[in-house]
Design an enzyme around this catalytic site. Structure first.
Site, PDB file in Angstrom:
ATOM      1  N   HIS A 125      21.745  40.854  21.673  1.00 24.07           N
ATOM      2  CA  HIS A 125      21.838  41.878  22.713  1.00 24.07           C
ATOM      3  C   HIS A 125      20.852  43.020  22.440  1.00 24.07           C
ATOM      4  O   HIS A 125      20.460  43.286  21.298  1.00 24.07           O
ATOM      5  CB  HIS A 125      23.262  42.440  22.771  1.00 24.07           C
ATOM      6  CG  HIS A 125      23.697  43.086  21.493  1.00 24.07           C
ATOM      7  ND1 HIS A 125      23.411  44.389  21.168  1.00 24.07           N
ATOM      8  CD2 HIS A 125      24.382  42.584  20.437  1.00 24.07           C
ATOM      9  CE1 HIS A 125      23.898  44.680  19.992  1.00 24.07           C
ATOM     10  NE2 HIS A 125      24.503  43.591  19.513  1.00 24.07           N
ATOM     11  N   ILE A 155       9.542  28.906  13.174  1.00 24.05           N
ATOM     12  CA  ILE A 155      10.692  28.029  13.349  1.00 24.05           C
ATOM     13  C   ILE A 155      11.756  28.330  12.292  1.00 24.05           C
ATOM     14  O   ILE A 155      11.474  28.480  11.107  1.00 24.05           O
ATOM     15  CB  ILE A 155      10.247  26.544  13.279  1.00 24.05           C
ATOM     16  CG1 ILE A 155      11.400  25.617  13.650  1.00 24.05           C
ATOM     17  CG2 ILE A 155       9.639  26.200  11.938  1.00 24.05           C
ATOM     18  CD1 ILE A 155      10.954  24.182  13.889  1.00 24.05           C
TER      19      ILE A 155
END
Length: 205
Positions: A125, A155
């Site tokens: 968020h 990654i």
């Protein structure tokens, strides 16, 4: 939709568009013309006349190349979102950005233009992601993180809450970022450490 890029990321974009998108692939372009890719003929973009209303996607993994092409071709760049991804209605995603399968993007997050949020990435968020960023597969970005223009999150990397990652930096695969990262830096390890600087906009991981 027209797609520029017939490499590995281009194949993933073709698969997304053909399988799970409101668009069809009308043409595929690459500097290295090479027959057909996934049944689609590859042409040279300089041989095609585009209108500003045509839909186009830049399927190039290199962040700087996506920026250069987006500034060269003034066409329509819709965002592409795989239906298996979960995106808060309180978040925003810029033009030309792609969200690949199984991603999660939380509330009050703003993602810029021509970004790649790759498969399985989690964006917390209140995150701000600048233009031309690539968040690689299975990366995890916690809340209130600021990722600036052109950065590459490798990654499986993890970024703790509240960290700022400077523009055109590279976070290595599996790195754990626990402090702010200066612009044009390469970070590796757990905890992540800056090991060198990269040349201006030279952010190919």
């Amino acid at each position: 939709m027209y797609i520029f890029g017939a490499g590995g990321h281009g194949k993933a974009i073709i698969d997304l568009v053909v399988s799970d998108s409101e668009f069809d692939v009308d043409g595929l372009f690459d500097d290295n013309e090479n027959g057909k890719i996934m049944g689609i003929p590859v042409g040279n973009i300089n041989d095609h006349q585009f209108s500003k209303n045509q839909d186009f996607h830049i399927a190039i993994g290199n962040n700087q190349t996506r920026k250069d092409l987006s500034e060269t071709f003034k066409v329509n760049y819709p965002k592409l979102i795989h239906p298996s991804s979960t995106i808060s209605k309180y978040s925003s995603i810029g033009e030309g950005t792609v969200v690949m399968p199984q991603c999660s993007i939380k509330a009050m997050t703003a993602i810029g233009r021509h970004c790649i949020v790759n498969a399985g990435a989690i964006i917390g968020h209140d995150v701000t992601i600048g233009d031309f960023v690539h968040v690689a597969p299975n990366s995890a970005v916690a809340g209130f993180v600021n990722i600036q223009e052109g950065a590459h999150i490798g990654i499986g990397a993890s970024v703790i809450q509240g960290v700022t990652i400077g523009k055109w930096s590279i976070i290595g695969a599996g790195a754990v970022v626990i402090r702010d990262v200066p612009e044009y830096s390469v970070v590796v390890g757990n905890p992540g450490k800056v090991i060198k600087s990269v040349m201006h906009h030279n952010t190919t991981p």
